[in-house]
Design a protein around this motif. Structure first.
Motif, PDB file in Angstrom:
ATOM      1  N   LEU A 119      62.686  62.889  37.261  1.00 57.01           N
ATOM      2  CA  LEU A 119      61.961  63.177  38.496  1.00 57.01           C
ATOM      3  C   LEU A 119      61.046  62.015  38.863  1.00 57.01           C
ATOM      4  CD1 LEU A 119      61.014  66.943  38.025  1.00 57.01           C
ATOM      5  CD2 LEU A 119      63.016  65.943  39.100  1.00 57.01           C
ATOM      6  N   TYR A 120      60.440  61.431  37.856  1.00 59.45           N
ATOM      7  CA  TYR A 120      59.567  60.279  38.107  1.00 59.45           C
ATOM      8  C   TYR A 120      60.375  59.147  38.756  1.00 59.45           C
ATOM      9  CZ  TYR A 120      56.950  56.047  37.248  1.00 59.45           C
ATOM     10  OH  TYR A 120      56.334  54.841  37.406  1.00 59.45           O
ATOM     11  N   GLY A 121      61.549  58.878  38.185  1.00 54.73           N
ATOM     12  CA  GLY A 121      62.402  57.806  38.722  1.00 54.73           C
ATOM     13  C   GLY A 121      62.773  58.097  40.165  1.00 54.73           C
ATOM     14  N   PHE A 122      63.084  59.354  40.430  1.00 54.37           N
ATOM     15  CA  PHE A 122      63.468  59.773  41.777  1.00 54.37           C
ATOM     16  C   PHE A 122      62.329  59.512  42.764  1.00 54.37           C
ATOM     17  CE2 PHE A 122      63.784  63.083  45.040  1.00 54.37           C
ATOM     18  CZ  PHE A 122      65.064  62.851  45.501  1.00 54.37           C
ATOM     19  N   LEU A 123      61.121  59.927  42.393  1.00 53.18           N
ATOM     20  CA  LEU A 123      59.977  59.746  43.291  1.00 53.18           C
ATOM     21  C   LEU A 123      59.635  58.272  43.442  1.00 53.18           C
ATOM     22  CD1 LEU A 123      57.645  62.708  42.239  1.00 53.18           C
ATOM     23  CD2 LEU A 123      58.917  62.446  44.376  1.00 53.18           C
ATOM     24  N   GLN A 124      59.685  57.572  42.326  1.00 53.00           N
ATOM     25  CA  GLN A 124      59.312  56.156  42.362  1.00 53.00           C
ATOM     26  C   GLN A 124      60.238  55.354  43.280  1.00 53.00           C
ATOM     27  OE1 GLN A 124      60.817  53.482  39.810  1.00 53.00           O
ATOM     28  NE2 GLN A 124      59.800  52.095  41.238  1.00 53.00           N
ATOM     29  N   ARG A 125      61.507  55.715  43.241  1.00 51.41           N
ATOM     30  CA  ARG A 125      62.463  54.997  44.094  1.00 51.41           C
ATOM     31  C   ARG A 125      62.288  55.363  45.567  1.00 51.41           C
ATOM     32  NH1 ARG A 125      65.664  56.180  39.673  1.00 51.41           N
ATOM     33  NH2 ARG A 125      66.541  58.011  40.667  1.00 51.41           N
ATOM     34  N   SER A 126      61.583  56.477  45.832  1.00 51.28           N
ATOM     35  CA  SER A 126      61.422  56.927  47.220  1.00 51.28           C
ATOM     36  C   SER A 126      60.331  56.178  47.960  1.00 51.28           C
ATOM     37  CB  SER A 126      61.049  58.409  47.282  1.00 51.28           C
ATOM     38  OG  SER A 126      61.854  59.154  46.450  1.00 51.28           O
ATOM     39  N   VAL A 127      59.461  55.459  47.230  1.00 49.77           N
ATOM     40  CA  VAL A 127      58.367  54.783  47.945  1.00 49.77           C
ATOM     41  C   VAL A 127      58.569  53.280  47.919  1.00 49.77           C
ATOM     42  CG1 VAL A 127      56.632  56.591  47.701  1.00 49.77           C
ATOM     43  CG2 VAL A 127      56.862  54.899  45.883  1.00 49.77           C
ATOM     44  N   TRP A 128      58.269  52.661  49.022  1.00 47.68           N
ATOM     45  CA  TRP A 128      58.532  51.231  49.161  1.00 47.68           C
ATOM     46  C   TRP A 128      57.719  50.410  48.172  1.00 47.68           C
ATOM     47  CZ3 TRP A 128      57.952  50.896  55.233  1.00 47.68           C
ATOM     48  CH2 TRP A 128      59.005  51.609  55.810  1.00 47.68           C
TER      49      TRP A 128
ATOM     50  N   HIS B 183      58.709  65.833  53.314  1.00 46.01           N
ATOM     51  CA  HIS B 183      60.061  65.320  53.127  1.00 46.01           C
ATOM     52  C   HIS B 183      60.350  65.125  51.620  1.00 46.01           C
ATOM     53  CE1 HIS B 183      63.592  62.787  53.518  1.00 46.01           C
ATOM     54  NE2 HIS B 183      63.003  61.917  52.708  1.00 46.01           N
ATOM     55  N   LEU B 184      59.425  64.514  50.913  1.00 50.64           N
ATOM     56  CA  LEU B 184      59.665  64.251  49.487  1.00 50.64           C
ATOM     57  C   LEU B 184      59.746  65.550  48.692  1.00 50.64           C
ATOM     58  CD1 LEU B 184      57.282  61.172  48.996  1.00 50.64           C
ATOM     59  CD2 LEU B 184      59.781  61.159  49.162  1.00 50.64           C
TER      60      LEU B 184
END
Ligand code: DCP
Ligand code: MG
Length: 600
Positions: free
Chosen positions: A94-103, A193-194
């Motif tokens: 989940l961390y990887g998913f969120l981290q990849r979502s922010v520029w 959205h996230l």
């Protein structure tokens, strides 16, 4: 004196804080969706560490005794959660998913189930795209290089609940305040959205806070739980006689609930504010109305300010300027950055506690083995990465899976134990005893990727941990241990690209060097050879016996001993590589050998 008005607020960032709802229970539910509709509790030792909302509806609580939980809700499904692997893995995903979502890539994890994201650049970019004449039909752009990726939203109004619940509308608000409001509105839509993506793609609901710093974002999320989000609206600064919303929000909190003000600091502040020495060791718990001291009580306490806080909290062992720091925290000022992604953890450890005590050597050894095997598996999960494809052209069977490389080598292994508390002369047992520990250089054998973790664990126990244990406990028997922890620390990162790296990954270094120098390289034709072997690009004679894989890694490139971080003072040894005969620090020898074995 530094008072509330002279405090420096920085509200230039937009931070979103995530707290996954009933996290451990959600992990188990995602593995087995049938459990979503039944009361589900996760057990560790004799305690319910968390339970799903169906269970909470039926009277179960976090940190309840299992016996109590079974009495309250006999049909609750209870799942053992002592092995943390599945929770850790889900957390990482989940961390990887969120981290990849922010520029910005700025994502920071706290424990397993909380993440902060710094969304300032995404928000500011999208504020720049707004059409002030038609805010209700806005488009949130999620990719700078593709204006079609994103979602429609209404930028005229915040998404989800707010603090205060009903925004106080003032006819004349400052330009600065209006801008902050707009940025928070845009941030609230990104948060929605996230949250939605996290739920639809990964199956996790979360509780989210949106504000201008980590402290406020974390606290405001708690206002609406679960599966919701809350934004603190401006004014973040006092206007005339009206307190800032931030102050109104924080004032109701018990002082011990403010992140950054730990138990001991909170006790000292309470003692001062309540004007009497509160008798330890009977601690007041946060929320105990009798002793509750709120942020407002502290702020409005006569003479209170950074100096008084420094007097109360400063002294030996406290960081300098702690009074000013705490004064800022209770005014909602927190300039700590959302940490940049850390490639590797600073330590990895495995521990277990033994309520029935470990008495015999055989028991100790068995536990050391169990912990070591778990540790090695964990090291492989957290410290290995897939080798990048660059420069790898030779055939490799698909079933062999991707090549893996160590991102870091822990250089120290630490063994800690805790024994049964000693008995006082009057026969009473102390409540707690301390841990004792011993450290040693990390043996190279654990970096082998050829052997099974259980075989490596056998060797680690025999060759390293048992001798450490003997030094830790001189007595021959009768240790009565109730806890063992095995940890690896002192990480030496191996990627040359990392600014923080101490060591170097010679494979990458060589490949990059090859690429960079290719236009400048002078090669010697084999015709120029005298027949005794070929010449390397530097004109060195190469032994025809040496396989190509090693020949392609000429000495001067593959070894550069001074590129390695030699730690002379902790007794780190250097060993000679049997392939290229260069000296390599012992901790890195296994990785170095592997470099040759891979033939890169
Ligand atoms: N946890 C634990 N031991 C504790 C507290 C928590 O092992 N003393 C674990 C179980 C939780 C996870 O950490 O699932 C996160 O803790 P939270 O307090 O955030 O609790 P939950 O996420 O389970 O519930 P909530 O929905 O209230 O956030
Ligand atoms: Mg949670």
């Amino acid at each position: 004196m530094q008072n509330a008005r002279s405090l420096q607020r920085d509200d230039s960032r937009i931070i979103i804080h995530f707290d996954y709802d009933c996290f451990y229970a959600s992990v188990v539910e995602n593995e087995n969706p049938a459990l979503k509709s039944v009361p589900l509790a996760i057990q560790q030792k004799q305690i319910v560490v968390t339970c799903n909302y169906e269970a909470r509806r039926r009277g179960l609580r976090k940190l309840q005794l299992i016996t109590e939980a079974k009495r309250v809700c006999p049909d609750a499904v209870i799942v053992l959660g002592e092995d943390l692997t599945r929770f850790r893995d889900a957390s990482k995903e989940l961390y990887g998913f969120l981290q990849r979502s922010v520029w910005s890539g700025r994502a920071e994890r706290l424990g397993f189930d909380e993440v902060w994201l710094d969304c300032t650049d995404m928000v500011d970019y999208n504020v720049g795209l707004l059409n002030q004449n038609d805010l209700t039909h806005s488009f949130f752009c999620l990719a700078r290089d593709d204006p079609t990726v994103g979602f429609d939203y209404d930028a005229s109004t915040v998404f989800g609940p707010t603090f205060p619940a009903h925004a106080f509308q003032r006819a004349s608000c400052t330009e600065e305040e209006a801008q902050l409001r707009q940025r928070l509105v845009v941030g609230s839509h990104l948060a929605r959205h996230l949250r939605h993506e996290l739920e639809s793609q990964k199956g996790y609901t979360s509780t989210v806070g949106i504000a201008t710093n980590k402290l406020l974002a974390k606290l405001v999320g708690n206002v609406n739980k679960p599966k919701s989000q809350t934004t603190i609206l401006p004014p973040y600064r006092p206007v005339g006689h009206v307190d800032a919303t931030v102050t109104q929000f924080l004032d109701k909190h018990d002082i011990g609930k403010i992140p950054g003000i730990g138990f001991k600091l909170a006790q000292k502040i309470r003692t001062c504010v309540l004007g009497r020495q509160l008798g330890l060791p009977q601690p007041y718990t946060c929320g105990d109305a009798k002793y509750s001291v709120t942020v407002q009580d502290v702020r409005s306490h006569s003479g209170m300010g950074p100096e008084m806080l420094e007097e109360i909290l400063g002294g030996a062992g406290s960081p300098r300027g702690i009074g000013g720091k705490v004064w800022e925290l209770i005014h909602g000022i927190d300039d700590s950055e959302v940490g940049k992604v850390k490639r590797v953890p600073s330590q990895i450890s495995q521990e277990d506690s033994y309520p029935r005590y470990l008495v015999t050597f055989a028991e100790v050894k068995k536990q050391l083995h169990t912990l070591s095997e778990r540790l090695i598996r964990r090291m492989r999960m957290d410290l290995l990465e897939d080798e990048e494809g660059e420069g790898e052209e030779e055939f490799r069977p698909r079933e062999a899976g991707p090549r893996r490389r160590w991102m870091a080598h822990p250089r120290t292994i630490r063994l800690s134990t805790r024994a049964r508390p000693a008995t006082a002369p009057d026969g009473a047992r102390q409540r707690m005893s301390n841990r004792i520990s011993r450290s040693a250089p990390m043996p190279n054998l654990v970096f082998s990727l050829v052997e099974e973790p259980s075989i490596l664990a056998d060797r680690l126990v025999e060759e390293t941990l048992v001798p450490m244990f003997r030094k830790l406990h001189h007595e021959k028997a009768g240790w009565n241990l109730n806890l063992i922890n095995v940890a690896v620390t002192n990480m030496a990162e191996t990627a040359a690209e990392s600014k923080d790296s101490q060591g170097r990954d010679i494979g990458r270094m060589f490949r990059r060097q090859d690429e960079v120098l290719k236009d400048f390289r002078v090669t010697v034709d084999s015709e120029g050879d005298d027949g005794t072997g070929s010449l390397s690009p530097r004109g060195e004679h190469l032994d025809p016996e040496i396989p190509d894989s090693i020949r392609n890694a000429p000495k001067a490139d593959c070894l550069a001993t001074d590129d390695w971080d030699f730690e002379g003072d902790d007794g780190q040894q250097a060993d000679r590589c049997e392939y290229c005969h260069y000296e390599v620090p012992s901790f890195a020898l296994a990785a170095h050998r592997r470099y040759h074995e891979l033939g890169t």
